[in-house]
Design an enzyme around this catalytic site. Structure first.
Site, mmCIF file in Angstrom:
data_model
loop_
_atom_site.group_PDB
_atom_site.id
_atom_site.type_symbol
_atom_site.label_atom_id
_atom_site.label_comp_id
_atom_site.label_asym_id
_atom_site.label_seq_id
_atom_site.Cartn_x
_atom_site.Cartn_y
_atom_site.Cartn_z
ATOM 1 N N LYS A 13 61.775 -6.270 15.204
ATOM 2 C CA LYS A 13 61.514 -5.720 13.866
ATOM 3 C C LYS A 13 61.126 -4.250 13.930
ATOM 4 O O LYS A 13 61.426 -3.499 12.997
ATOM 5 C CB LYS A 13 60.487 -6.554 13.102
ATOM 6 C CG LYS A 13 59.116 -6.596 13.720
ATOM 7 C CD LYS A 13 58.219 -7.550 12.955
ATOM 8 C CE LYS A 13 57.050 -8.009 13.788
ATOM 9 N NZ LYS A 13 56.265 -6.977 14.471
ATOM 10 N N ARG A 128 60.083 -5.215 28.119
ATOM 11 C CA ARG A 128 60.089 -4.162 27.105
ATOM 12 C C ARG A 128 59.374 -2.899 27.601
ATOM 13 O O ARG A 128 58.270 -2.963 28.117
ATOM 14 C CB ARG A 128 59.402 -4.676 25.850
ATOM 15 C CG ARG A 128 59.230 -3.596 24.806
ATOM 16 C CD ARG A 128 58.963 -4.163 23.457
ATOM 17 N NE ARG A 128 57.586 -4.602 23.298
ATOM 18 C CZ ARG A 128 57.123 -5.114 22.157
ATOM 19 N NH1 ARG A 128 57.931 -5.294 21.131
ATOM 20 N NH2 ARG A 128 55.878 -5.472 22.071
ATOM 21 N N ARG A 171 49.877 -14.114 21.601
ATOM 22 C CA ARG A 171 50.409 -13.441 20.398
ATOM 23 C C ARG A 171 51.349 -14.360 19.638
ATOM 24 O O ARG A 171 51.372 -14.371 18.411
ATOM 25 C CB ARG A 171 51.119 -12.152 20.795
ATOM 26 C CG ARG A 171 50.127 -10.997 20.980
ATOM 27 C CD ARG A 171 50.677 -9.894 21.849
ATOM 28 N NE ARG A 171 51.844 -9.259 21.302
ATOM 29 C CZ ARG A 171 52.769 -8.639 22.051
ATOM 30 N NH1 ARG A 171 52.649 -8.600 23.371
ATOM 31 N NH2 ARG A 171 53.798 -8.065 21.480
HETATM 32 P P1 ADP Z 1 54.120 -7.234 17.998
HETATM 33 O O1 ADP Z 1 54.532 -7.634 16.624
HETATM 34 O O2 ADP Z 1 55.261 -7.030 18.927
HETATM 35 O O3 ADP Z 1 53.074 -8.142 18.596
HETATM 36 P P2 ADP Z 1 52.698 -4.851 16.978
HETATM 37 O O4 ADP Z 1 52.833 -3.516 17.544
HETATM 38 O O5 ADP Z 1 53.175 -5.080 15.585
HETATM 39 O O6 ADP Z 1 53.430 -5.805 18.003
HETATM 40 O O7 ADP Z 1 51.154 -5.299 17.040
HETATM 41 C C1 ADP Z 1 50.400 -5.238 18.225
HETATM 42 C C2 ADP Z 1 48.981 -5.715 17.987
HETATM 43 O O8 ADP Z 1 48.341 -4.872 17.013
HETATM 44 C C3 ADP Z 1 48.832 -7.119 17.421
HETATM 45 O O9 ADP Z 1 48.871 -8.097 18.425
HETATM 46 C C4 ADP Z 1 47.453 -7.023 16.736
HETATM 47 O O10 ADP Z 1 46.399 -7.135 17.664
HETATM 48 C C5 ADP Z 1 47.438 -5.613 16.197
HETATM 49 N N1 ADP Z 1 47.902 -5.545 14.785
HETATM 50 C C6 ADP Z 1 48.985 -4.866 14.314
HETATM 51 N N2 ADP Z 1 49.128 -5.027 12.992
HETATM 52 C C7 ADP Z 1 48.105 -5.835 12.593
HETATM 53 C C8 ADP Z 1 47.715 -6.392 11.355
HETATM 54 N N3 ADP Z 1 48.404 -6.157 10.215
HETATM 55 N N4 ADP Z 1 46.614 -7.190 11.332
HETATM 56 C C9 ADP Z 1 45.922 -7.440 12.433
HETATM 57 N N5 ADP Z 1 46.233 -6.965 13.640
HETATM 58 C C10 ADP Z 1 47.322 -6.165 13.739
#
Ligand code: ADP
Ligand code: ZN
Length: 214
Positions: A13, A128, A171
């Protein structure tokens, strides 16, 4: 155009939202990128977020909703369309977003779901690499290129600290428990657009654009 993009970690995404941003001339907010940049700066938000992110847990809703509010205000004030990558991730976040948008009379256009099987996701995440300079994401299933540099800008490539096997598994668990229920939520609101995240980047992107045009 106001979009959100949902999907498990490793669904692609981030990559897709980068392309949609360019093609549709939108602003993009990736909450994950934002938090990682706060961690780099060692800001108070970054220091708090790091404890959760390193374990594959979510950063508390209140923190995320505050941050998001600032960006939504800014985008709306500037009259810009936008795509949110990584927000909302929980039901309270989704409800807070819908409330904010309602108050601004700014309806969400669609919630894009990028659907990928769990086994594929684990394989992608463990291979990745991200560019430190331009944040581009690469999947090197057969190892890194010789110069270990970003093919777009020549920046240094690194592996995210939360792309470790145990953290990845957590995750995915967190995604299932907290984020997957949002699929139904947006479906009920008649906003869900589902696209398969398997296949090549270009054709996935074309599918998304086609579905959005409908
Ligand atoms: P992915 O979707 O590949 O796990 P992201 O970069 O979107 O990676 O997110 C990495 C981490 O950042 C998440 O595992 C979480 O800890 C934190 N995070 C990101 N966006 C949010 C959110 N909207 N609410 C809570 N934690 C978030
Ligand atoms: Zn780069």
């Amino acid at each position: 155009m106001r979009l959100i993009i949902l999907g498990p970690p490793g669904s692609g995404k981030g990559t897709q939202s980068d392309i949609i941003k360019e093609k549709m001339e939108l602003e993009k907010l990736s909450t994950g990128d934002l938090l990682r940049s706060e961690i780099n700066k060692e800001s108070p938000v970054g220091l708090e977020a790091k404890q959760f992110m390193d374990k594959g847990e979510l950063v508390p809703d209140a923190v995320m909703i505050d941050i998001l509010g600032i960006y939504i205000d800014k985008f709306e004030k500037e009259g810009k369309g936008y795509i949110l990558d990584g927000f909302p991730r929980t039901k309270p976040q989704a409800e807070a977003l819908m409330k904010m948008l309602k108050e601004k009379n700014a309806p969400l256009s669609a919630a894009i779901l990028v659907d990928v099987a769990e086994e594929k996701v684990i394989k992608r995440l463990t291979n990745r690499w991200t560019c430190k300079n331009c944040q581009a994401i690469f999947n090197y299933l057969d190892g890194l290129p010789k110069d270990e540099k970003c093919s777009k800008c020549g920046g240094k490539l690194y592996q995210r600290s939360d792309d470790k096997k145990e953290t990845i598994i957590n995750r995915l668990k967190v995604y299932k428990k907290n984020t997957e229920p949002l699929i139904e939520y947006f479906q009920q609101n008649d906003l869900l657009v589902t696209v398969s995240g398997e296949g090549n980047i270009e054709s996935i992107m074309e599918n998304i654009i086609k579905l959005l045009e409908k």
